[in-house]
Enzyme design. Sequence first.
Site, PDB file in Angstrom:
ATOM      1  N   LYS A  95      -7.836  -2.772  -4.867  1.00 45.70           N
ATOM      2  CA  LYS A  95      -6.516  -2.736  -4.220  1.00 45.70           C
ATOM      3  C   LYS A  95      -5.614  -1.834  -5.052  1.00 45.70           C
ATOM      4  O   LYS A  95      -5.372  -2.110  -6.228  1.00 45.70           O
ATOM      5  CB  LYS A  95      -5.925  -4.139  -4.106  1.00 45.70           C
ATOM      6  CG  LYS A  95      -6.655  -5.008  -3.106  1.00 45.70           C
ATOM      7  CD  LYS A  95      -5.939  -6.323  -2.875  1.00 45.70           C
ATOM      8  CE  LYS A  95      -6.705  -7.179  -1.888  1.00 45.70           C
ATOM      9  NZ  LYS A  95      -6.704  -6.618  -0.538  1.00 45.70           N
ATOM     10  N   ASP A 191       2.247 -15.118  -0.335  1.00 45.37           N
ATOM     11  CA  ASP A 191       2.078 -14.479   0.980  1.00 45.37           C
ATOM     12  C   ASP A 191       0.814 -14.992   1.666  1.00 45.37           C
ATOM     13  O   ASP A 191       0.011 -14.212   2.163  1.00 45.37           O
ATOM     14  CB  ASP A 191       2.021 -12.955   0.813  1.00 45.37           C
ATOM     15  CG  ASP A 191       2.132 -12.224   2.151  1.00 45.37           C
ATOM     16  OD1 ASP A 191       2.691 -12.809   3.107  1.00 45.37           O
ATOM     17  OD2 ASP A 191       1.651 -11.083   2.254  1.00 45.37           O
TER      18      ASP A 191
END
Length: 885
Positions: A95, A191
């Site tokens: 990522k 999240d």
Amino acid sequence: MACLDENLLFELSVGQLDGAALAKAEEHLDTCPRCRRVVAAALRASGAAAPAPPALVQRGTAIGRYLVVERVGVGAMGQVFAAYDPELDRKVALKLLRFSSRPFAEEEQRRARLAREAQTLARLSHPNVVTVFDVGTWEQQAFIALEFVPGGSARVWATREPRAWREIVRLWIQVGRGLAAAHAAGVVHRDLKPDNVLVRADGRAQVTDFGLAAETTLRDEAAAPTALALTETGALLGTPVYMAPDQLEGAPATEASDQFAFCVSLWEALYGERPFAGQTLAELARAVREQAPRAPASSPVPPAVRRLLQGGLHPDPRERHPSVTTLVDALERAIEKPRRFGLPVLIGAALLTLGVVLVARPNEAVRRHPTCVLAEERHRAAWDEARRGVVREGFDRTGLSYAAQAFGVVDGAVSARASAWRAERAEACEALVDAATPDPLFRARVACLDERLAELDAATSVLSLGGADAVNRATSVVERMAPLDACVAARAGPADAEPCEACVAIRADVQRGKTLLQLGKFAEAERVTKGALGREAPPNAAAARAALLVEHARTLEPLGRLDEAEREMFDAALAAHRIGSRVLAAEAFAELAYYVGYLHARPDDGERWALQADALLGPDDAPILDRVAMVRGVIETRRGNLRLAEEHFRRVEESVRKRLGEAHPSRARVLSNLASAILHQGRFDDALPLLKESYDLFVAALGADHPDAFQALNAYGVALGNAGRFTEAVPVFEAALAGYKRTLGANHPRIGRAASNLAEALYRLKRYPDARARYIESAAALERALGPDAPDRARALTGVGQVYVAEGACAEGLAETQRALVICAKAACEPEDAAALAFLHAKAWVCAGHAKAEAIPHARRAVELYRSLGAGTEAQIAEIEAWLR
């Protein structure tokens, strides 16, 4: 034509689309006003200009040690690549987090947090959490290397084929287990949503993307898109449709906000729609605050599951489930197949429903028995808005800078406890009233829970009195309250088979005395517990009365009535053992070991009582086992076996870390004891990181101006002094002493101890007048706090004496050492203090003009005491032996 998906919209808004993809998107924007508004809103929300696009990443690009294979995804937070790790010959997910348009300092803070949390997750091994391998930077961007998980997201999994409701709940129970493991490690997700859950081919769910989301705020209404259909796209703004109202409104993400997101995600998976709707962030926040979660009129999902999710969707984080673990445990019970009942039980249940009432709530209609509703209302009164307001006002009146933070900690802990109590009490009560023949197990559970309620009410009543002591020790009061777990596993015993009102009243008196003791109100605690002991109690209150006897014995020790405390604690231990109260007996034996082995300086006798406590405990009795290990540690310190003391403290630290987490204040206290044992072995470099961690934990939990933070600062000063760095130690001790004076009453013993530490550092720097003034201040403070015969006061008088001797005022020095010797003859001074006093007395005797032969026994006594302490005292022994020659 369907609207552009959120990833295409995002790439378009930041200028990442080109070629055919750009042409296709522009063609769609020409005919779709809604998508044009979304892109415009995204640009307005991010400032005048979009962030610069990230560096071009092609196949074969080296990011750290990883070689990019292909891009597999892109989103608001950055890009995701499949990559190869040549060192370990494995495929990883990489990522690459995009640049942020936020201020540099804020972005750096975010990156530092990501690095910390990624490192924590790298140490976490859990089957339902994607493994983090590495974290680093490339081209000024942060990257995270993770386990490559084949398969799709939970959202994709749900749409591949029809899923039964039980199958969906089972998948999300796995998610909850992974989330709970991260919480236990001190990491909040921020999240959580279906897209951040990956599902393997074998059906195993794994949570990913911990901590990547920025904190969301609704403070700037003008900057928020006003026409964005959040229920359709949403990810352009983070993912507000999954966020708790507290998180939307700017509060930091917490375990409770993660729980809210978990419940939104599972609700959506079960019912096909999210529980709240809104076209803008403001509308969404209002819906969450003011509306009931929406669900289809008919659904195969049972009401029990819906109620559990509604509990996690409560707008007030304090009213949600105590933890994600509590929630998923309850979900696991709810999906079990219902038992088949015989006709007599069904008839009995049908008859019982005649006595049941309907209790209307904003979100549901629940069938409840009146007595169970009444019990719940009683609990609400123990920590309702009125009680909460009184405690808050009492804290605010102190004017202490950290009063609001302390109240927040207490309010959160008590509210969580209240929520857990209501759930357990409702279950036990309904089981009793719904059963044809009440189960003794549930009867015992109800009795136990009622006692816990009385304890909570007593503790909050004392805290309601306010004052600095209440603020300073409130978190400790809440931490040490009896856990509800014991009630969940309660078994009816012969003495307590029936609930008794006297037991509830006695338990309240126990907690009242305990709270007063923890607040430093020793005389008042003794008066309360003694008064309660004077009242008669029925035979079935024997266990409660034994607990009261233990608590009264505890109040005697800080009042200086150590002999009484020892006798009464022994009686309490025998009383608890006699009636089969195993854990209470162990607790009493542990305290007895401390009184005898450490305070009375009879370590062999103390060790025997500690072994007795150990023998009564099992692996599930962790808090008492920790207390026993701590006592054994201080007993070994008394013996001078510092290595063995260190082993005991390390065992406690590991236990507390596993049980309460890395960041719990209890762990900070254990770290301080562990560091002290290491310091006394002369290992300054090993102790310093532990002391710093202890201080940081106290500051994070309680605030930098809290007395416990000053205690950690004081311990750091001691470490500097032991390393001979007295110039550095002086300002540390001055800061700790000044902090104590601001936050504690003038009679608190910590003021005397801090003044003594500062005096010793000044003495070593040969600042004799300053040192003498601080030693005198210390002796006076300790006399006010502990009485004239306290061993700590003898240490301060020894300090005054050593300053006089150094200045050549030998007669005055001799007088001070004689006063200290009188105290140590009455009370048990610590061996190291007694050794220093004996040698100082010998020197003062000769200095004052007396024959050296008369002083030699004192010097030899000092050598014996130092030798009993073991390693680390060689220099002191050498100095005395040189003087003897």
